[in-house]
Write a protein that holds these residues in place. Structure first.
Motif: not given
Length: 324
Positions: A114-121, A130-137, A178-180, A319-324
């Motif tokens: 979930i954190l990784l997806w939020r960072c991607l957005m 997110i290549a390195l964090p993705g490998l870490l997950v 890293i993601v934070t 109209n705000q949208e947030f990657p949540v």
């Protein structure tokens, strides 16, 4: 009793009490987040986030059920056995404990995803970031389930079991840190790029919650790793405070993303909390909303990343949208 000799039975009793309290808080937040999500028809629903939160709550509920069951087994059913509750709780090879820790690993992997997806957005779907964090997950999942697999051995108390567990904790902790940093750094970068001269910028409460939730999880995982290093291998003596944090982690990892969803749905991203940047010198301020652009204009970077001012979505708060 000295901290250096913190028994495992006391640790699990405290852990059960705290985990139950966290689960109660998670339940309230989860219910209100679902109600606010499905009652607001004007806001588009993010299927991934909703499904992930429901899955996290389901797993955390099963986990706390297994925690309570183990306490009953230890202090009522097996209290008269040789070694009593301490020997029962220290036996990681029991089926009940294997199931509990399997769910624990699953919640870790899901929360990191979930954190990784939020960072991607936030990075406008720049997969290289997110290549390195993705490998870490992925490594967290492999080492976590690998550690649980050792529970099925006749003697699970071997150095290899500890090594796999250490790998899981280190990679998950590194992923959160890293993601934070990536998420907070990107938001800080966008804020600076959107400033023309002196700006009156008030950070959005939801964005702050995204950063703070990542920090809470990173700090919790760091504390968990430190206590794991201090814990004995067999759990029979020494400092066993690890299990206090360990049994609370599924609840904490579920509360953080669910609280962000509730904050967005309840209108914490209103006109009073959005940021403002001047449109030009001497002109009135206009609202700044962090939102990834779905199309790349000629002014956008070749890498598809967000650029300041024009590539941020300047819209009304409705109209705000947030990657949540």
């Amino acid at each position: 009793m000295a901290l250096s000799n913190f028994p495992i039975d006391k640790s699990y009793l405290i852990a059960t009490w705290l985990a139950s309290a966290f689960w109660g808080a998670f339940t309230v937040i989860f219910i209100f987040s679902l109600i606010s999500t499905f009652t607001q028809k004007s806001r588009p629903r993010n299927v991934f986030t909703i499904a992930a939160v429901i899955a996290m709550y389901t797993l955390s509920t099963v986990h706390i059920s297994l925690v309570l069951t183990r306490i009953i087994e230890a202090f009522i059913v097996h209290v008269g056995d040789d070694g009593g509750a301490i020997s029962y709780l220290a036996n990681i090879g029991l089926p009940l404990n294997r199931s509990k820790d399997m769910i624990y690993v699953t919640t870790i992997v899901m929360a990191d995803t979930i954190l990784l997806w939020r960072c991607l957005m936030v990075w406008n779907k720049n997969y290289w970031v997110i290549a390195l964090p993705g490998l870490l997950v992925l490594t967290t999942a492999i080492t976590g389930y690998g550690a649980i697999a050792h529970y099925f051995l006749p003697n699970p108390y071997i150095p290899e079991t500890v090594s796999w567990a250490i790998g899981m904790l280190i990679t998950s902790m590194a992923t959160n840190i890293i993601v934070t940093i990536l998420t907070a750094g990107r938001i800080w970068q966008l804020t600076r790029r959107s400033s023309l001269g002196k700006s009156n910028i008030r950070y959005n409460y939801v964005i702050l919650m995204i950063i703070e939730s990542g920090l809470v999880m990173a700090i919790s995982k760091t504390l968990e790793f430190i206590l794991f290093e201090l814990a004995p291998d067999n759990g029979l003596d020494g400092l066993n405070a690890l299990y206090i944090v360990m049994d609370c982690m599924p609840q904490i990892m579920g509360i953080c993303p669910t609280a962000i969803i509730l904050a967005v749905n309840r209108g914490f991203s209103s006109d009073e909390s959005i940021g403002y940047v001047p449109s030009s010198k001497g002109m009135p301020l206009r609202p700044m909303v962090f939102q990834a652009s779905k199309s790349h204009s000629p002014a956008s970077g070749d890498d598809g990343s967000l650029l300041p001012s024009h590539d941020l979505a300047f819209t009304s708060s409705k109209n705000q949208e947030f990657p949540v």
